[in-house]
Design an enzyme around this catalytic site. Structure first.
Site, short mmCIF file in Angstrom:
data_model
loop_
_atom_site.label_atom_id
_atom_site.label_comp_id
_atom_site.label_asym_id
_atom_site.label_seq_id
_atom_site.Cartn_x
_atom_site.Cartn_y
_atom_site.Cartn_z
CG ASP A 137 -2.18 0.85 0.94
OD1 ASP A 137 -3.24 0.64 1.56
OD2 ASP A 137 -2.09 1.77 0.09
C1 GLC Z 1 -4.38 4.32 -0.25
C2 GLC Z 1 -5.26 3.14 0.10
C3 GLC Z 1 -5.29 2.09 -0.96
C4 GLC Z 1 -5.14 2.74 -2.32
C5 GLC Z 1 -3.73 3.31 -2.39
C6 GLC Z 1 -3.46 4.03 -3.72
O1 GLC Z 1 -3.72 4.79 0.88
O2 GLC Z 1 -5.05 2.49 1.34
O3 GLC Z 1 -6.53 1.37 -0.82
O4 GLC Z 1 -5.34 1.78 -3.34
O5 GLC Z 1 -3.46 4.19 -1.32
O6 GLC Z 1 -4.28 5.15 -3.82
#
Ligand code: GLC
Length: 745
Positions: free
Chosen positions: A283
């Site tokens: 993430d």
């Molecule tokens: C965010 C979220 C994730 C998302 C990623 C990219 O913090 O936790 O679900 O896909 O970053 O935006």
């Protein structure tokens, strides 16, 4: 060689793996693809390999990233959606870098791309996986022509705590419903065979993120392995079996191990046990956040732990790019692991057809948006997702000549879209006000009363004045979009601001009041029910929220949505969910607060599991939802009374529409395992189907459930069906119906 790695991998495979040697890869790519991957891999330098493992956010401009792309330091970008700029990014990668490897373009397409469907919690409320698959396929049809290849969806986090703002993004509290939706989204995005019109799905957040302590986003979780395997992992396992191409590790640490560095979870279960050979991405900076967790001293160690855990691509920490070469020289990581990561990445790029057609036609991209198919599917999803919680004859609207439309969500094109709507366009939103003005063949008065959901007012004279002229009132209330979603947890789940006061004032007019709630979570709306004659609950319905809700309010179709999460009476009941384990002292209708005499004896109330003030039941159970008719279940029988572990249970039943309207019932089959080697839930959803009946129609139906679906991880850590007695219910929600017994030998 890093002995620790082997010990860890051995422990992982011993402690967590319940399966035989590593099964075949799950992407099912095939030898020709593997040959291409190996050929390209063999020509890559170490730096080029590491570059593929690096994902950066690059939106709005190209120049700042051109050099890094040209030097082969960027394998993927996210947050660019302009087709012209995406072609520029690809041209640099394909025509100016040494090996011309295209860039994998990711985006959070969570519930539609431009045409926004209801938020995933609303899609789950349809209990219609086929419709969910259709919606995901339409999202791919909108996004891929514009140069986006990868969506960070579906989110599969089981959520039992409505304080957690990201409950909006998943499929609720039940593992079986979540698993069905997971498979539907994956198949919708990717198609039966991933290719040049697919979006690679990204199942997230692995794992257990929805159990954040206190419902506070990013807080730690304490999920023991058996609970993880029986409740939180099944949706991921189903998605992997459905061929999900990628997976994202979660922010949370579980029992002290951040997922991005959790080798037993990622390498042990996902890779070794399930055989997942897709792409694992962190993430956003979750690799770097292992420093903040106090799990690693610095980014270099975080990068080492992430690679060791089985991560292939680093979103926005730059940990692999900055440290892998040095770690390799120091023999702290293995070249084999770097090669394996790059294989996973290249395989996804080949499967998506990026090498054959890296560029897009911006004109074609534009014409792919807001098609009639997408808009009508979104409208149908809205209608199927709304949940009728109360109706004392006010719905559908009949004999109404003048309608008052009020409330802060009646004409809020931005907030109606809900969370994760970056690419939605509010000027394309059809609000309830606009839809009613178009669809209602009477006079529509509009007086919002509140400009936004958090507004505080003490009186609503202009609304009441209008109500006096109306035959009925539609009050659209709920949450602004910002009040749910990532990092947006709430400790108070009542209608915010003065919305409850508005409903009370409307009730006092004596006119029929219908409340329509648009929110990102199940709010505690018990105190509002007395103020309305009917309540329709719509988890942020998206672009076509207005027409879909108008179809229900005006009786074009009947509500059929069911609660995918338990609706609580008060936030003090958290966590309360239907598939809880049986207590040794279940509630036995003991007295509640206002029934308790003065100086009551210490043991006069009995000693069972409940709240003196709020009892032991929620406001609305999982799977609940009314329609414009009534359904009756009868003749519930099983084809046998004893089954072997390889058998299929065939349950027959008769469903009757005993009312005056055609409607759809979501028939639900629940099972309870009466005695297990570990304590079992009081009931678990094992099958469901949507059945539409005309008024007065009776239908004999049947559902099949393989006995293997009753398996669970027991005391020995193995997943088996344990012999013994079971109960089975066929009902319209998780709280009603009479059980039918059966045995498994
Ligand atoms: C965010 C979220 C994730 C998302 C990623 C990219 O913090 O936790 O679900 O896909 O970053 O935006």
């Amino acid at each position: 060689m890093n002995i620790r790695y082997f010990v860890l991998a051995a422990l992982a495979s011993a402690a967590f793996s319940c399966a035989s040697p590593k099964p075949e890869g799950t992407l099912g790519a095939g030898s020709e693809l593997d040959r291409k991957v190996e050929d390209l891999l063999s020509r890559m330098t170490l730096q080029e390999k590491i570059g593929q493992m690096n994902q950066i956010s690059a939106g709005g401009e190209v120049a700042p990233y051109a050099a890094a792309i040209r030097e082969g330091k960027v394998g993927s970008i996210l947050n660019e959606v302009d087709p012209v700029r995406l072609n520029e990014f690809q041209r640099i990668a394909v025509e100016q870098s040494r090996l011309g490897i295209p860039i994998l373009v990711g985006r959070d397409i969570i519930h539609g791309y431009r045409t926004l469907f209801p938020i995933p919690l609303g899609i789950a409320a349809t209990f219609d996986p086929e419709l969910a698959r259709t919606g995901a396929a339409l999202a791919a049809a909108e996004a891929r022509p514009g140069g986006i290849h990868w969506t960070f969806s579906p989110m599969l986090d089981i959520a039992r705590d409505p304080r957690w703002g990201r409950i909006a993004e998943g499929s609720g509290e039940d593992p079986y419903l979540d698993a069905c939706m997971a498979e539907a989204f994956v198949r919708g995005y990717q198609g039966e065979r991933p290719g040049s019109s697919s979006l690679a799905a990204c199942i997230k957040h692995f794992a257990g993120y929805g159990a954040a302590e206190g419902g506070r986003d990013y807080a730690g979780t304490q999920i023991p392995e058996r609970l993880l395997r029986n409740v939180y992992l099944p949706p991921f396992e189903a998605a992997v079996k459905a061929g999900a191409m990628t997976l994202m590790t979660s922010f949370n640490e579980n029992d002290g191990l951040p997922s991005t560095g959790n080798a037993p979870l990622v390498r042990g279960i996902l890779r070794e046990e399930w055989g997942f050979d897709g792409l694992v991405v962190t993430d956003w900076n979750s690799m770097g956040e292992m420093i903040a967790h106090g799990f690693t001293p610095d980014r270099k160690e975080a990068a080492r732990q992430a690679l060791e855990a089985g991560v292939d691509m680093d979103m926005m920490t730059f940990g692999f790019l900055s440290h892998l070469e040095e770690l390799l020289k120091e023999r702290k990581v293995r070249m084999a692991d770097i090669d394996e990561a790059v294989r996973h990445i290249l395989k996804v790029k080949y499967m998506l057809g990026l090498f054959d057609s890296p560029y897009v036609d911006p004109a074609a991209a534009e014409s792919a948006l807001y098609t009639e198919d997408a808009l009508s599917a979104a409208r149908r999803t809205v209608a199927e997702s709304a949940i009728l919680l109360k109706n004392e004859g006010a719905l559908p609207l009949k004999g109404v000549r003048t309608l008052l439309v009020t409330g802060p969500m009646a004409d809020s094109p931005h907030d109606q879209l809900g969370t994760w709507s970056f690419d939605g366009e509010k000027d394309r939103t059809v609000t309830p006000l606009r839809a009613l003005r178009e669809q209602f063949d009477g006079n529509v008065l509009y007086v919002p009363g509140l400009k936004y959901t958090r507004e505080v007012r003490t009186s609503f004279p202009e609304v009441l004045e209008a109500a006096r002229k109306a035959d009925a009132v539609l009050a659209f209330v709920g949450e602004e979009a910002i009040l749910s979603g990532e990092a947006h947890s709430l400790a108070d789940l009542n209608l915010i601001g003065s919305q409850s006061d508005l409903l009370k004032a409307l009730k006092a007019t004596g006119k029929p009041v219908v409340a329509v709630v648009m929110a990102g979570r199940p709010l505690t709306i018990e105190r509002d029910l007395p103020s309305c004659d009917a309540m329709l609950y719509s988890f942020h319905p998206g672009t076509m929220g207005g027409p879909g809700l108008a179809d229900l309010l005006l009786g074009k179709t009947s509500p059929s949505g069911k609660t995918p999460v338990t609706f609580l009476r008060t936030v003090g009941q958290v966590p309360m969910y239907y598939n809880h384990n049986m207590s040794g002292r279940p509630y036995q209708n003991e007295k509640l607060l206002d029934e308790i005499g003065l100086e009551a004896g210490q043991t006069s109330l009995g000693n069972t599991s409940y709240y003196l003030d709020y009892g032991a039941s929620p406001l609305f159970p999982f799977g609940f939802g009314l329609s414009y008719t009534n359904f009756a279940f009868s003749d519930i029988t099983l084809d046998r009374d004893c089954y072997g572990k390889d058998d299929v249970i065939r349950v027959s039943y008769t469903l009757s529409n005993t009312g005056q309207a055609e409607a759809t019932e979501v028939v639900q089959v629940y099972v309870r395992d009466l005695v297990g080697s570990v304590v079992r839930p009081v009931k678990e959803l094992k099958a469901f189907e949507r059945v539409t009946l005309a008024p007065g129609e009776r239908k004999a139906l049947s559902i099949e459930i393989p006995v293997s679906r009753l398996s669970f991880y027991g005391r020995n850590g193995e997943r088996t069906v344990e012999p013994g007695g079971f109960l089975l219910w066929v009902a319209g929600d998780s709280a009603t119906g009479e059980p039918v017994p059966f045995e498994v030998r």
